[in-house]
Each structure stands twice: as structure tokens, then as C-alpha cells.
Design a protein around this motif. Structure first.
Motif, PDB file in Angstrom:
ATOM      1  N   LYS A   1       5.599   5.787   5.865  1.00  0.00           N
ATOM      2  CA  LYS A   1       4.332   6.323   6.540  1.00  0.00           C
ATOM      3  C   LYS A   1       4.566   6.518   8.516  1.00  0.00           C
ATOM      4  O   LYS A   1       4.557   5.221   8.565  1.00  0.00           O
ATOM      5  CB  LYS A   1       3.491   6.089   6.459  1.00  0.00           C
ATOM      6  CG  LYS A   1       3.648   6.701   4.928  1.00  0.00           C
ATOM      7  CD  LYS A   1       2.747   8.184   4.653  1.00  0.00           C
ATOM      8  CE  LYS A   1       2.352   8.727   3.173  1.00  0.00           C
ATOM      9  NZ  LYS A   1       2.038   8.506   1.978  1.00  0.00           N
ATOM     10  N   PRO A   2       4.098   6.771   9.258  1.00  0.00           N
ATOM     11  CA  PRO A   2       4.340   6.654  10.617  1.00  0.00           C
ATOM     12  C   PRO A   2       2.858   6.456  11.180  1.00  0.00           C
ATOM     13  O   PRO A   2       1.548   6.452  11.167  1.00  0.00           O
ATOM     14  CB  PRO A   2       3.899   8.278  11.359  1.00  0.00           C
ATOM     15  CG  PRO A   2       3.491   8.513  10.433  1.00  0.00           C
ATOM     16  CD  PRO A   2       3.846   8.937   8.570  1.00  0.00           C
ATOM     17  N   ILE A   3       2.566   4.450  10.927  1.00  0.00           N
ATOM     18  CA  ILE A   3       1.311   4.418  10.923  1.00  0.00           C
ATOM     19  C   ILE A   3       1.464   2.754  12.414  1.00  0.00           C
ATOM     20  O   ILE A   3       2.201   2.916  12.241  1.00  0.00           O
ATOM     21  CB  ILE A   3       0.722   3.412   9.729  1.00  0.00           C
ATOM     22  CG1 ILE A   3       1.704   2.249   9.065  1.00  0.00           C
ATOM     23  CG2 ILE A   3       0.455   4.655   8.467  1.00  0.00           C
ATOM     24  CD1 ILE A   3       0.972   0.818   8.338  1.00  0.00           C
ATOM     25  N   VAL A   4       0.845   2.042  12.665  1.00  0.00           N
ATOM     26  CA  VAL A   4       0.366   1.065  13.168  1.00  0.00           C
ATOM     27  C   VAL A   4      -0.003   0.201  12.461  1.00  0.00           C
ATOM     28  O   VAL A   4      -1.205   0.205  11.760  1.00  0.00           O
ATOM     29  CB  VAL A   4      -0.363   1.432  14.593  1.00  0.00           C
ATOM     30  CG1 VAL A   4      -0.176   0.738  15.881  1.00  0.00           C
ATOM     31  CG2 VAL A   4       0.870   2.695  14.916  1.00  0.00           C
ATOM     32  N   VAL A   5       0.515  -0.420  13.070  1.00  0.00           N
ATOM     33  CA  VAL A   5      -0.267  -2.235  12.128  1.00  0.00           C
ATOM     34  C   VAL A   5      -1.247  -3.100  13.642  1.00  0.00           C
ATOM     35  O   VAL A   5      -0.569  -3.369  14.084  1.00  0.00           O
ATOM     36  CB  VAL A   5       0.117  -2.951  11.405  1.00  0.00           C
ATOM     37  CG1 VAL A   5       0.105  -4.265  11.115  1.00  0.00           C
ATOM     38  CG2 VAL A   5       0.646  -2.109  10.552  1.00  0.00           C
TER      39      VAL A   5
ATOM     40  N   GLU B   1      -5.081  -4.714  10.620  1.00  0.00           N
ATOM     41  CA  GLU B   1      -5.830  -3.195  10.576  1.00  0.00           C
ATOM     42  C   GLU B   1      -4.223  -2.004  10.073  1.00  0.00           C
ATOM     43  O   GLU B   1      -3.697  -2.261  11.041  1.00  0.00           O
ATOM     44  CB  GLU B   1      -6.170  -2.789  12.151  1.00  0.00           C
ATOM     45  CG  GLU B   1      -7.733  -3.374  12.097  1.00  0.00           C
ATOM     46  CD  GLU B   1      -8.609  -2.943  11.870  1.00  0.00           C
ATOM     47  OE1 GLU B   1      -8.809  -1.649  11.254  1.00  0.00           O
ATOM     48  OE2 GLU B   1      -9.874  -3.912  11.764  1.00  0.00           O
ATOM     49  N   LEU B   2      -5.396  -1.332   9.392  1.00  0.00           N
ATOM     50  CA  LEU B   2      -3.856  -0.549   9.145  1.00  0.00           C
ATOM     51  C   LEU B   2      -4.582   0.865   9.433  1.00  0.00           C
ATOM     52  O   LEU B   2      -4.975   1.435   9.176  1.00  0.00           O
ATOM     53  CB  LEU B   2      -3.898   0.061   7.618  1.00  0.00           C
ATOM     54  CG  LEU B   2      -2.958  -1.782   6.893  1.00  0.00           C
ATOM     55  CD1 LEU B   2      -2.441  -1.633   5.916  1.00  0.00           C
ATOM     56  CD2 LEU B   2      -1.333  -1.809   8.101  1.00  0.00           C
ATOM     57  N   VAL B   3      -3.425   1.402  10.737  1.00  0.00           N
ATOM     58  CA  VAL B   3      -4.519   3.080  11.798  1.00  0.00           C
ATOM     59  C   VAL B   3      -3.014   4.248  11.143  1.00  0.00           C
ATOM     60  O   VAL B   3      -1.784   3.949  10.826  1.00  0.00           O
ATOM     61  CB  VAL B   3      -4.609   2.675  12.961  1.00  0.00           C
ATOM     62  CG1 VAL B   3      -5.978   1.575  12.495  1.00  0.00           C
ATOM     63  CG2 VAL B   3      -3.560   2.349  13.739  1.00  0.00           C
ATOM     64  N   HIS B   4      -3.758   5.100  11.311  1.00  0.00           N
ATOM     65  CA  HIS B   4      -2.952   6.390  11.544  1.00  0.00           C
ATOM     66  C   HIS B   4      -3.033   7.491  12.367  1.00  0.00           C
ATOM     67  O   HIS B   4      -4.799   7.277  13.079  1.00  0.00           O
ATOM     68  CB  HIS B   4      -1.908   7.152  10.376  1.00  0.00           C
ATOM     69  CG  HIS B   4      -2.936   7.438   9.076  1.00  0.00           C
ATOM     70  ND1 HIS B   4      -3.338   8.259   7.959  1.00  0.00           N
ATOM     71  CD2 HIS B   4      -4.923   6.986   9.414  1.00  0.00           C
ATOM     72  CE1 HIS B   4      -4.886   9.112   7.642  1.00  0.00           C
ATOM     73  NE2 HIS B   4      -5.349   8.200   8.747  1.00  0.00           N
TER      74      HIS B   4
ATOM     75  N   LEU C   1       3.639   2.276   2.328  1.00  0.00           N
ATOM     76  CA  LEU C   1       3.178   3.050   3.584  1.00  0.00           C
ATOM     77  C   LEU C   1       4.003   3.075   4.444  1.00  0.00           C
ATOM     78  O   LEU C   1       4.406   3.368   5.462  1.00  0.00           O
ATOM     79  CB  LEU C   1       1.642   1.894   4.034  1.00  0.00           C
ATOM     80  CG  LEU C   1       0.362   2.431   4.108  1.00  0.00           C
ATOM     81  CD1 LEU C   1      -0.666   1.550   4.559  1.00  0.00           C
ATOM     82  CD2 LEU C   1       0.016   4.174   3.458  1.00  0.00           C
TER      83      LEU C   1
ATOM     84  N   PHE D   1       0.667  -1.035  -0.041  1.00  0.00           N
ATOM     85  CA  PHE D   1       0.253  -0.236  -0.027  1.00  0.00           C
ATOM     86  C   PHE D   1       1.206   1.364  -0.238  1.00  0.00           C
ATOM     87  O   PHE D   1       0.119   2.393  -0.100  1.00  0.00           O
ATOM     88  CB  PHE D   1      -1.177  -0.124   0.696  1.00  0.00           C
ATOM     89  CG  PHE D   1      -2.092  -0.992   1.026  1.00  0.00           C
ATOM     90  CD1 PHE D   1      -2.705  -1.140   0.678  1.00  0.00           C
ATOM     91  CD2 PHE D   1      -1.572  -1.931   1.944  1.00  0.00           C
ATOM     92  CE1 PHE D   1      -4.223  -1.806   0.430  1.00  0.00           C
ATOM     93  CE2 PHE D   1      -3.276  -3.159   1.850  1.00  0.00           C
ATOM     94  CZ  PHE D   1      -3.905  -3.107   0.462  1.00  0.00           C
TER      95      PHE D   1
END
Lengths: 65, 257
Positions: A29-33, A57-60, A26, A24
Motif C-alpha cells: 500500500k502507498p503508506i509512509v512511516v 506512525e503509519l500514515v496515508h 500494508l 499490518f
């Protein structure tokens, strides 16, 4: 492989969570899984294998009060 | 202004500013600058995978300049809030968490029992927990006893701008609290902020009244000076209210007749 990502069924070629994140675009990028309810810090992505039907879940961070 | 502390962090500003609803990133950034805030709040949401180019809010904010306070908005139970808190911490950006659990879409008022439950769990997991709660002195005390680093009673429901509906309760909360009290939600304009600070709260958290003002940057500045004015008045100690006049010049005997 069939995965459920952010609530939607997705077909994609991936061995690890890192592959999913890269798919994706990402990676930087500052993301959390979260994978099947387990929160993963970025160092764990490369060692976490994906399985068919896994719920990911891919969240930010977004604006909020 | 006098400094204060949450957990181990010393704060110079008493303004926590929310990052939602701003018209654009430039106005948001300038409003944050004008506010002088050191603590910024955020929410956690799913990434829109159809539009990952959509720029993340963090692209416009230097993380090292601020303390981040992610919230658990969207959670309806303690379990959901704990899940969001863990996701927020895994970002590596902050171990502070604003517990926000709403069970009613129309009022967004906090669910006290679920908030207490989530606070207990997250304190045990080592989070710095700042629960958003109703202006209930007993609940605030219970949250403090559960290990909350601060308590954040609402002035009125989120985004209403109705101001402080129950100043008596807020005053009691401040009198009883051994942790900082931060008024969170419902403030509308600078006079509400002054009133909150005069009641002796340690700080205020605002988003909508700044972001949705006609001029958010100017309003951020107004709120900042209102916080200072209210804080100074609280420290200075106001005069008691009296029913009848008392002359400022005194010396009855020397009056011209």
C-alpha cells in the motif's frame, strides 16, 4: 516487543520497520512511516531496526481539500 | 484556455479539486473527470490499524494523470505542518504541499504567522509550497517573498460556501502578485467562481461545493465552465460601470420622430 504505533501500545514481534509494515498487511500500500520523529522512505524500512518503546506512525493519503 | 505555470509544471486547467466528502469513489472519480482538473488535493492521516482493508483513496486514482497536492490540515503550528509535509513527500507521490495551519476549530482560518514560518522552512527544503492564507494582500506578498510558488487566499472560511467576502482585497492581491493567485476555500457555486476568475486570479481550489452538491458530477462540470467563462471575461475586459443608460444604437440625428 512493545511499540507505540499510531498512538497505541502494541505488542508484536518485529526486528525492522519492514516487519511492522508487513505485520499490518500494508506492504503493497502507498503508506509512509515515521519512526521516533524520523520520516522513512520505503527503501529505508528494511534497514531501520525497531527498539522497545519506539514511536511509529503509519500514515496515508485520505480525501481532503 | 490559456495555459499557466506553477513551479516548472504547465497547467491547462485552472481547477484544483479536493478529494474529501464525496458520497462514494465512483461519484468522486466521475466528478474529477467532469472537472477537467489536473491538480488533486489530499490530506495525510494515520492509518486505522483495526481496519486496514479500508480502501485507500489512491486505489481509485491514476497517480500519473494528476499532480498531487497534499495538505497539512490538522496542523496547528509551523512545526506540525513541516512534519506532515515531510511525511507527504516521503510517499514519493509529490513534492508540492499546501500549507494549511488552523488555530481555531470554529473558523478554521489560517494562522498567518505560523503559515509564513512553515513556508520559509519548506521552501528551503525544496518543496513547491502553496500556502492557504487569509485574503490579506500584505501577507500574500510576504509569502511570495518567502518563496511560495503560488498564494492561496480564502474567499471565506472553509466549507461555508459564503462566496467572496472581500473582492476588493482579492483584486489587490492579484494586482500585486508575481506568483499565481488561487482562491482556496469558501466558494459556494458557479457564480462565485466566475467572480473570482473575473478578478484575475489564476485558478480556484474547491472541494465541499462540488462534493456536497446534490449532483457532484454536474456541479464539477458547472464549475469547470464557470472558470472558463470568468477567465475569458477577465481576458476580454469588462465595460466600466456607469450610473445612467447609454443607447446601443447611437446616431441621435437619424432617430424617427
Amino acid at each position: 516487543m512493545e511499540l507505540i504505533i499510531n498512538g497505541k501500545v502494541q505488542q508484536l514481534e518485529a526486528k525492522t520497520i519492514k516487519d511492522v509494515v508487513e505485520h499490518f498487511g500494508l506492504s503493497s500500500k502507498p503508506i509512509v512511516v515515521e519512526a521516533d520523529g524520523v520520516v522513512l522512505v520505503s527503501e529505508q524500512w528494511v534497514d531501520t531496526a525497531v527498539k522497545p518503546g519506539m514511536k511509529i506512525e503509519l500514515v496515508h493519503f485520505v480525501g481532503g481539500g | 484556455m490559456d495555459t499557466w505555470k506553477i513551479g516548472n509544471r504547465t497547467l491547462h486547467s485552472r481547477f484544483f479539486i479536493g478529494t474529501g466528502l464525496f458520497p462514494n469513489p465512483y461519484v468522486q472519480q466521475e466528478a474529477i473527470r467532469a472537472s477537467g482538473a489536473e491538480v488533486l488535493t489530499f490530506a495525510i492521516r494515520r492509518i486505522n490499524l483495526e481496519q486496514t482493508e479500508d480502501d485507500s483513496i489512491l486505489q481509485h486514482i491514476e497517480p500519473e494523470q494528476f499532480q498531487f497536492l497534499p495538505n497539512t490540515s490538522g496542523a496547528r503550528t509551523a512545526e506540525e505542518a513541516v512534519r506532515i509535509a515531510r511525511l507527504a513527500r516521503a510517499s514519493g507521490l509529490s513534492d508540492w504541499i499546501k500549507v494549511e495551519i488552523s488555530a481555531n476549530e470554529r473558523t478554521l482560518l489560517p494562522d498567518a504567522l505560523e503559515t509564513l514560518k512553515a513556508t520559509e522552512i519548506l521552501v528551503k527544503e525544496g518543496f513547491t509550497v502553496l500556502p492557504y492564507i487569509s485574503d490579506d494582500p500584505i501577507m500574500c506578498k510576504r509569502l511570495e517573498e518567502a518563496g511560495a510558488a503560488a498564494v492561496m487566499p480564502g474567499a471565506s472560511p472553509i466549507g461555508t460556501g459564503l462566496g467572496i467576502l472581500n473582492p476588493y482585497h482579492l483584486g489587490l492581491i492579484v494586482e500585486e502578485a508575481k506568483v499565481p493567485v488561487i482562491v482556496d476555500a469558501g466558494l459556494g457555486t458557479a457564480s462565485d467562481v466566475v467572480q473570482a476568475m473575473e478578478l484575475g486570479v489564476s485558478g480556484v481550489l474547491m472541494n465541499t461545493p462540488v462534493a456536497k452538491a446534490r449532483d457532484p458530477i454536474k456541479m464539477a462540470q458547472a464549475m469547470r465552465v464557470a472558470i472558463e467563462a470568468g477567465r475569458l471575461a477577465y481576458l476580454a475586459g469588462r465595460i466600466p460601470k456607469k450610473k445612467y443608460a447609454s443607447a446601443s444604437s447611437g446616431l441621435e440625428a437619424f432617430k424617427l420622430s
